[in-house]
Design a protein around this motif. Structure first.
Motif, PDB file in Angstrom:
ATOM      1  N   LEU A 546       1.057  -1.254   0.008  1.00 20.99           N
ATOM      2  CA  LEU A 546       0.076   0.017   0.123  1.00 20.99           C
ATOM      3  C   LEU A 546       0.839   1.211  -0.174  1.00 20.99           C
ATOM      4  CD1 LEU A 546      -2.854  -1.086   2.360  1.00 20.99           C
ATOM      5  CD2 LEU A 546      -2.552  -1.348   0.010  1.00 20.99           C
ATOM      6  N   GLU A 547       1.976   1.151   0.800  1.00 20.67           N
ATOM      7  CA  GLU A 547       2.883   2.299   0.659  1.00 20.67           C
ATOM      8  C   GLU A 547       3.398   2.711  -0.608  1.00 20.67           C
ATOM      9  OE1 GLU A 547       7.135   3.624   3.026  1.00 20.67           O
ATOM     10  OE2 GLU A 547       5.994   1.828   3.511  1.00 20.67           O
ATOM     11  N   MET A 548       3.822   1.631  -1.336  1.00 23.87           N
ATOM     12  CA  MET A 548       4.450   2.060  -2.660  1.00 23.87           C
ATOM     13  C   MET A 548       3.409   2.218  -3.733  1.00 23.87           C
ATOM     14  SD  MET A 548       7.196  -1.243  -2.942  1.00 23.87           S
ATOM     15  CE  MET A 548       7.846  -0.293  -4.517  1.00 23.87           C
ATOM     16  N   LEU A 549       2.029   1.589  -3.603  1.00 26.15           N
ATOM     17  CA  LEU A 549       0.963   1.914  -4.605  1.00 26.15           C
ATOM     18  C   LEU A 549       0.550   3.732  -4.222  1.00 26.15           C
ATOM     19  CD1 LEU A 549      -0.976  -1.155  -4.882  1.00 26.15           C
ATOM     20  CD2 LEU A 549       0.718  -0.381  -6.429  1.00 26.15           C
ATOM     21  N   THR A 550       0.358   3.888  -2.927  1.00 32.10           N
ATOM     22  CA  THR A 550      -0.256   5.280  -2.631  1.00 32.10           C
ATOM     23  C   THR A 550       0.867   6.382  -2.494  1.00 32.10           C
ATOM     24  OG1 THR A 550       0.163   4.850  -0.264  1.00 32.10           O
ATOM     25  CG2 THR A 550      -1.964   4.127  -1.317  1.00 32.10           C
ATOM     26  N   GLY A 551       2.034   5.756  -2.317  1.00 29.34           N
ATOM     27  CA  GLY A 551       3.102   7.034  -2.022  1.00 29.34           C
ATOM     28  C   GLY A 551       3.013   7.525  -0.616  1.00 29.34           C
ATOM     29  N   ARG A 552       2.249   7.164   0.096  1.00 28.98           N
ATOM     30  CA  ARG A 552       1.762   7.765   1.434  1.00 28.98           C
ATOM     31  C   ARG A 552       3.001   6.772   2.477  1.00 28.98           C
ATOM     32  NH1 ARG A 552      -3.449  10.272   1.866  1.00 28.98           N
ATOM     33  NH2 ARG A 552      -3.681   9.923   4.270  1.00 28.98           N
ATOM     34  N   LYS A 577     -14.359   2.210  -0.834  1.00 31.88           N
ATOM     35  CA  LYS A 577     -15.977   2.423  -0.510  1.00 31.88           C
ATOM     36  C   LYS A 577     -16.654   3.664  -1.144  1.00 31.88           C
ATOM     37  CE  LYS A 577     -15.926  -0.211   4.159  1.00 31.88           C
ATOM     38  NZ  LYS A 577     -16.354   0.397   5.582  1.00 31.88           N
ATOM     39  N   GLN A 578     -15.848   4.720  -1.058  1.00 32.64           N
ATOM     40  CA  GLN A 578     -16.461   5.692  -1.852  1.00 32.64           C
ATOM     41  C   GLN A 578     -16.163   5.666  -3.356  1.00 32.64           C
ATOM     42  OE1 GLN A 578     -14.736   9.400   0.118  1.00 32.64           O
ATOM     43  NE2 GLN A 578     -15.131   8.342   2.420  1.00 32.64           N
ATOM     44  N   LYS A 579     -15.766   4.644  -3.719  1.00 30.93           N
ATOM     45  CA  LYS A 579     -15.425   4.552  -5.280  1.00 30.93           C
ATOM     46  C   LYS A 579     -14.449   5.607  -6.076  1.00 30.93           C
ATOM     47  CE  LYS A 579     -19.858   1.974  -6.089  1.00 30.93           C
ATOM     48  NZ  LYS A 579     -21.103   2.089  -6.868  1.00 30.93           N
ATOM     49  N   ARG A 580     -13.519   5.836  -5.011  1.00 30.54           N
ATOM     50  CA  ARG A 580     -12.464   7.040  -5.312  1.00 30.54           C
ATOM     51  C   ARG A 580     -11.377   6.248  -5.607  1.00 30.54           C
ATOM     52  NH1 ARG A 580     -12.923  11.239  -0.918  1.00 30.54           N
ATOM     53  NH2 ARG A 580     -11.287  12.350  -1.922  1.00 30.54           N
ATOM     54  N   THR A 581     -11.142   5.057  -6.123  1.00 31.83           N
ATOM     55  CA  THR A 581     -10.002   4.148  -5.962  1.00 31.83           C
ATOM     56  C   THR A 581      -8.841   4.878  -6.857  1.00 31.83           C
ATOM     57  OG1 THR A 581     -11.329   2.183  -5.991  1.00 31.83           O
ATOM     58  CG2 THR A 581      -8.880   1.808  -6.581  1.00 31.83           C
ATOM     59  N   SER A 582      -9.244   5.335  -8.094  1.00 29.96           N
ATOM     60  CA  SER A 582      -8.245   6.291  -8.921  1.00 29.96           C
ATOM     61  C   SER A 582      -7.484   7.341  -8.248  1.00 29.96           C
ATOM     62  CB  SER A 582      -9.035   6.878 -10.056  1.00 29.96           C
ATOM     63  OG  SER A 582      -9.860   7.878  -9.769  1.00 29.96           O
ATOM     64  N   GLU A 583      -7.974   7.802  -6.938  1.00 31.49           N
ATOM     65  CA  GLU A 583      -7.376   8.776  -6.261  1.00 31.49           C
ATOM     66  C   GLU A 583      -6.233   8.218  -5.335  1.00 31.49           C
ATOM     67  OE1 GLU A 583     -10.161  11.587  -4.581  1.00 31.49           O
ATOM     68  OE2 GLU A 583     -11.588  11.332  -6.221  1.00 31.49           O
ATOM     69  N   VAL A 584      -6.383   6.906  -5.136  1.00 29.73           N
ATOM     70  CA  VAL A 584      -5.526   6.498  -3.941  1.00 29.73           C
ATOM     71  C   VAL A 584      -3.939   6.226  -4.682  1.00 29.73           C
ATOM     72  CG1 VAL A 584      -4.937   4.097  -2.897  1.00 29.73           C
ATOM     73  CG2 VAL A 584      -7.171   4.927  -3.024  1.00 29.73           C
ATOM     74  N   PHE A 585      -3.729   6.137  -5.926  1.00 26.46           N
ATOM     75  CA  PHE A 585      -2.537   6.051  -6.405  1.00 26.46           C
ATOM     76  C   PHE A 585      -1.643   7.145  -6.457  1.00 26.46           C
ATOM     77  CE2 PHE A 585      -5.345   2.606  -8.507  1.00 26.46           C
ATOM     78  CZ  PHE A 585      -4.990   1.467  -7.747  1.00 26.46           C
ATOM     79  N   GLY A 597      -6.058  -1.484 -14.484  1.00 23.78           N
ATOM     80  CA  GLY A 597      -6.890  -2.809 -13.868  1.00 23.78           C
ATOM     81  C   GLY A 597      -5.516  -3.531 -13.193  1.00 23.78           C
ATOM     82  N   GLU A 598      -4.460  -3.481 -13.581  1.00 25.17           N
ATOM     83  CA  GLU A 598      -3.322  -4.378 -12.788  1.00 25.17           C
ATOM     84  C   GLU A 598      -3.347  -3.506 -11.478  1.00 25.17           C
ATOM     85  OE1 GLU A 598      -1.966  -7.178 -14.042  1.00 25.17           O
ATOM     86  OE2 GLU A 598      -3.790  -6.771 -15.445  1.00 25.17           O
ATOM     87  N   LEU A 599      -2.945  -1.966 -11.575  1.00 25.69           N
ATOM     88  CA  LEU A 599      -2.856  -1.376 -10.314  1.00 25.69           C
ATOM     89  C   LEU A 599      -3.979  -1.709  -9.072  1.00 25.69           C
ATOM     90  CD1 LEU A 599      -1.969   1.889 -11.923  1.00 25.69           C
ATOM     91  CD2 LEU A 599      -0.554   0.682 -10.358  1.00 25.69           C
ATOM     92  N   VAL A 600      -5.321  -1.831  -9.467  1.00 24.62           N
ATOM     93  CA  VAL A 600      -6.377  -2.258  -8.720  1.00 24.62           C
ATOM     94  C   VAL A 600      -6.239  -3.520  -8.348  1.00 24.62           C
ATOM     95  CG1 VAL A 600      -8.739  -2.484  -8.592  1.00 24.62           C
ATOM     96  CG2 VAL A 600      -7.964  -0.408  -9.812  1.00 24.62           C
ATOM     97  N   LYS A 601      -5.832  -4.500  -9.223  1.00 25.90           N
ATOM     98  CA  LYS A 601      -5.574  -5.997  -8.675  1.00 25.90           C
ATOM     99  C   LYS A 601      -4.560  -5.832  -7.578  1.00 25.90           C
ATOM    100  CE  LYS A 601      -5.280  -8.797 -12.124  1.00 25.90           C
ATOM    101  NZ  LYS A 601      -4.468  -9.709 -13.355  1.00 25.90           N
ATOM    102  N   LEU A 603      -3.582  -3.631  -5.571  1.00 30.40           N
ATOM    103  CA  LEU A 603      -4.117  -2.784  -4.305  1.00 30.40           C
ATOM    104  C   LEU A 603      -5.114  -3.980  -3.608  1.00 30.40           C
ATOM    105  CD1 LEU A 603      -4.377   0.140  -3.307  1.00 30.40           C
ATOM    106  CD2 LEU A 603      -6.514   0.437  -4.213  1.00 30.40           C
ATOM    107  N   LYS A 604      -5.768  -4.594  -4.277  1.00 30.49           N
ATOM    108  CA  LYS A 604      -6.744  -5.501  -3.310  1.00 30.49           C
ATOM    109  C   LYS A 604      -5.948  -6.741  -2.857  1.00 30.49           C
ATOM    110  CE  LYS A 604     -10.928  -4.607  -6.357  1.00 30.49           C
ATOM    111  NZ  LYS A 604     -11.840  -5.272  -7.343  1.00 30.49           N
ATOM    112  N   ILE A 605      -4.712  -7.031  -3.635  1.00 27.92           N
ATOM    113  CA  ILE A 605      -3.975  -8.205  -2.898  1.00 27.92           C
ATOM    114  C   ILE A 605      -3.428  -7.328  -1.619  1.00 27.92           C
ATOM    115  CG2 ILE A 605      -1.793  -9.427  -3.184  1.00 27.92           C
ATOM    116  CD1 ILE A 605      -2.479  -9.515  -6.161  1.00 27.92           C
ATOM    117  N   GLY A 606      -2.910  -6.323  -1.761  1.00 29.29           N
ATOM    118  CA  GLY A 606      -2.288  -5.469  -0.517  1.00 29.29           C
ATOM    119  C   GLY A 606      -3.370  -5.432   0.695  1.00 29.29           C
ATOM    120  N   MET A 607      -4.645  -5.235   0.238  1.00 29.14           N
ATOM    121  CA  MET A 607      -5.613  -4.928   1.214  1.00 29.14           C
ATOM    122  C   MET A 607      -6.081  -6.329   1.589  1.00 29.14           C
ATOM    123  SD  MET A 607      -6.352  -1.983   1.680  1.00 29.14           S
ATOM    124  CE  MET A 607      -7.920  -2.046   2.659  1.00 29.14           C
ATOM    125  N   SER A 608      -6.040  -7.385   1.028  1.00 29.62           N
ATOM    126  CA  SER A 608      -6.134  -8.971   1.488  1.00 29.62           C
ATOM    127  C   SER A 608      -4.834  -9.327   2.497  1.00 29.62           C
ATOM    128  CB  SER A 608      -6.124  -9.629   0.471  1.00 29.62           C
ATOM    129  OG  SER A 608      -7.426  -9.500  -0.314  1.00 29.62           O
TER     130      SER A 608
END
Length: 636
Positions: A546-552, A577-585, A597-601, A603-608
């Motif tokens: 998550l740190e690497m994908l978000t830069g946070r 939840k707010q369907k603002r996934t594109s703002e995460v990266f 699509g690969e970024l979201v995939k 991201l979901k693995i990271g959350m799991s």
């Protein structure tokens, strides 16, 4: 066809017959020798204990296939066993070389970095050996004078850091091809014998109990080869001082027969003189002691890697610092003080004296202690100081460091050497020029140091997974094989491939210190139940993704304050939840235009991986398998 021709056809050709016999003998002898090598090695294995590392030694397979060894630690040439390299395998027991006497093609044996005990193995039974490596074990006792007698092919003898005692065996001086001899870190005593071999290029007898003059034949050796022997003298240490001559006792003064007041006055006069002499000696001693103390205080103003609790580092980040060894006349414990334990034989070694003299640069202060970059023998190494590493005793610490030193994987930063002292430890590794992943994610970037793009980040995430997988397969007894996974403990080599650092330290770090600082103890399961699990490193891996994908920067996991609003997992979850996934990266991450699509995939693995419930959280193999299926997509 005549009779003569018919007889010739019927009669066997004697040359062909002889060739067939020779060929049969050759195959018979080859198979016999192969079987003999196999049987000898299996018998040798059975004589040892804790041989799990030798599980590939099986009677169903041959030890060699051409120049490749089918059995771990077996070196082969043309289908025969030429060497045994049984290093860093946790092997125990005594070494009985009688099992290997039949292996006449055996040229080298290396049993370094194990826990072998007992007397020096009877090396001369393998008279054809060229190299003997027995360093970093627990062999003890005196080595017989004739231990190396008749070994005319022997070139290298390494016995570093064992517990050998007695005199250095004279048979070593009769080895005609000896090129390297290391006896440092033992308890050898007496004088160094004279080595006249012109082939001898490297010798080290430091940190023993040797005395007397160094033989002239060794006067050209480096002085570090002789340090740590209190009563050793002669070049290259400096000339020997002549023995001190005890001052002659003045002749006794015959008693003078006096009487009355003269006798009393004489006695008083003698007493006064004696008191004045005693006062003078006391004053001289006090002045000398004060001067020596002032000298030591002045000396200790220079920073040093090895210091007591009263010394402090004063150098700022990046400032050059000359490291010196503090002057001291105290002699450390024989078995431990002043030694660097090296874990890789093919590395150029140096001793503690070299390390203390090296020009160093402070890299920063981490959770466990300060880190320094030092340049030694043209190599850059990093030295990390640990003061909270007393969770196990000396022997267990040595054994654990050997286990860590035996790990070899492209995504693990190798441990090169370590220093043991009860109140302080040093761990030495290679300096990695590109620095940490944390710096590349959160540092001040410029044109020369661009932000990591998407393909590079994905490659790093996959490499971290491979490194973790290797840790869990090679350190199965550890609950959290890494235990401190975070972006500052992921270094990037010249190819931007990740190298995991600070792994496998949970067993040796003081538990109260570990629970206060290490990532494993910040996991949800420890916060709720006070325990860590086999999936704890997966949670840290998820935070890293998550740190690497978000830069946070995941500040709430790395500091003592807990701010729910700053929780990285909660923030990502709310954005999804707010369907603002594109703002995460990370908006600065390039190469993502056709890879949403690969970024979201990923991201979901990271959350799991960050599921609070350990049962529903992915295990490591699942996570790695899913991540391997993530593609870079079409970058810009």
């Amino acid at each position: 066809m005549g009779v003569r021709e018919a007889r010739l056809l019927r009669a066997p050709n004697p040359n062909i017959f002889f060739f067939i016999i020779l060929l049969s003998c050759y195959f018979f002898m080859s198979s016999s020798f192969a079987g003999s090598d196999s049987d000898a090695l299996l018998s040798f294995k059975d004589s040892l204990s804790n041989t799990r590392a030798l599980s590939s030694w099986s009677p169903s397979t041959n030890p060699c296939k051409g120049n490749r060894g089918n059995w771990i630690g077996v070196l082969c040439f043309n289908g025969t066993v030429r060497g045994l390299q049984l290093e860093n395998m946790g092997l125990k027991g005594t070494v009985d070389l009688n099992y290997l006497v039949s292996m006449e093609n055996l040229k080298t044996i290396s049993f370094m970095n194990n826990t072998f005990t007992g007397a020096m193995p009877d090396i001369k039974k393998l008279i054809w050996l060229r190299s003997v490596y027995l360093s970093y074990n627990h062999f003890s006792g005196e080595i017989p004078e004739e231990a190396f007698l008749g070994m005319r092919f022997l070139k290298k003898v390494l016995l570093t850091n064992n517990e050998f005692s007695g005199k250095i065996p004279l048979s070593l001086t009769a080895l005609p091809r000896l090129t390297e001899l290391r006896l440092d870190g033992n308890k050898f005593e007496g004088q160094i014998p004279d080595f006249h071999q012109p082939s001898l290029k490297s010798l080290n007898v430091s940190n023993n109990e040797l005395n007397g003059p160094i033989p002239p034949s060794l006067s050209k050796m480096d002085s570090t080869s002789f340090l740590g022997n209190e009563n050793l003298c002669g070049e290259p240490l400096g000339s020997c001082k002549p023995p001190k001559v005890s001052p002659s006792i003045p002749p006794s003064i015959p008693p003078v027969k006096v009487s009355g007041k003269k006798s009393v006055r004489n006695i008083v006069l003698i007493v006064v003189i004696l008191v004045l002499v005693a006062v003078a000696f006391a004053a001289a001693f006090i002045i000398s002691h004060l001067r020596r103390q002032q000298g030591l205080l002045h000396e200790n103003k220079t920073p040093t890697l090895l210091m007591n609790d009263h010394n402090k580092y004063a150098a700022s980040y990046g400032s050059p610092m000359q490291i010196k060894s503090p002057e001291t006349h105290a002699h450390p414990r024989r078995s431990e003080q002043g030694k660097l334990f090296f874990l890789w034989e093919d590395r150029a070694t140096f001793d503690l004296h070299d390390l203390l003299r090296a020009t160093a640069e402070i890299l920063g202060s981490g959770t466990f202690g300060a880190s320094y970059k030092a340049t030694i023998l043209s190599d850059n190494v990093v030295v990390k100081r640990y003061k909270q590493m007393n969770n196990v005793g000396r022997e267990d610490f040595h054994e654990h460091m050997r286990r860590l030193g035996s790990l070899t994987h492209p995504n693990l930063l190798p441990l090169v050497a370590y220093y043991y002292k009860r109140e302080e430890k040093l761990l030495v590794s290679d300096f990695v020029e590109n620095g940490s992943l944390a710096f590349h994610l959160h540092g001040n970037h410029n044109i020369d140091d661009p932000v990591l793009d998407w393909p590079t980040r994905l490659r790093i995430i996959k490499g971290v997974g491979k490194g973790l997988s290797s840790l869990y397969s090679t350190l199965p007894s550890l609950v959290a094989a890494h235990g401190h996974l975070k972006s500052s403990n992921v270094l990037l080599n010249e190819s931007m491939e990740p190298l995991l650092n600070d792994y496998g330290l949970i067993p040796v770090i003081n538990q109260d210190h570990a629970q206060h600082l290490m990532m494993a103890y910040k996991s949800p399961e420890f916060a709720k139940y006070g325990r860590i699990t086999k999936k704890t490193d997966v949670w840290s891996y998820g935070i890293l993704i998550l740190e690497m994908l978000t830069g946070r920067f995941p500040e709430n996991y790395l500091t003592q304050r807990h701010d729910p609003d700053a929780d990285l997992v909660n923030w990502v979850n709310e954005m999804i939840k707010q369907k603002r996934t594109s703002e995460v990266f990370d908006s600065e991450m390039e190469g993502t235009r056709d890879s949403k699509g690969e970024l979201v995939k990923l991201l979901k693995i990271g959350m799991s991986c960050c599921e609070e419930d350990v049962e529903t959280r992915l295990d490591l193999n699942q996570a790695i398998e899913m991540i391997e299926e993530v593609d870079e997509g079409e970058s810009d």
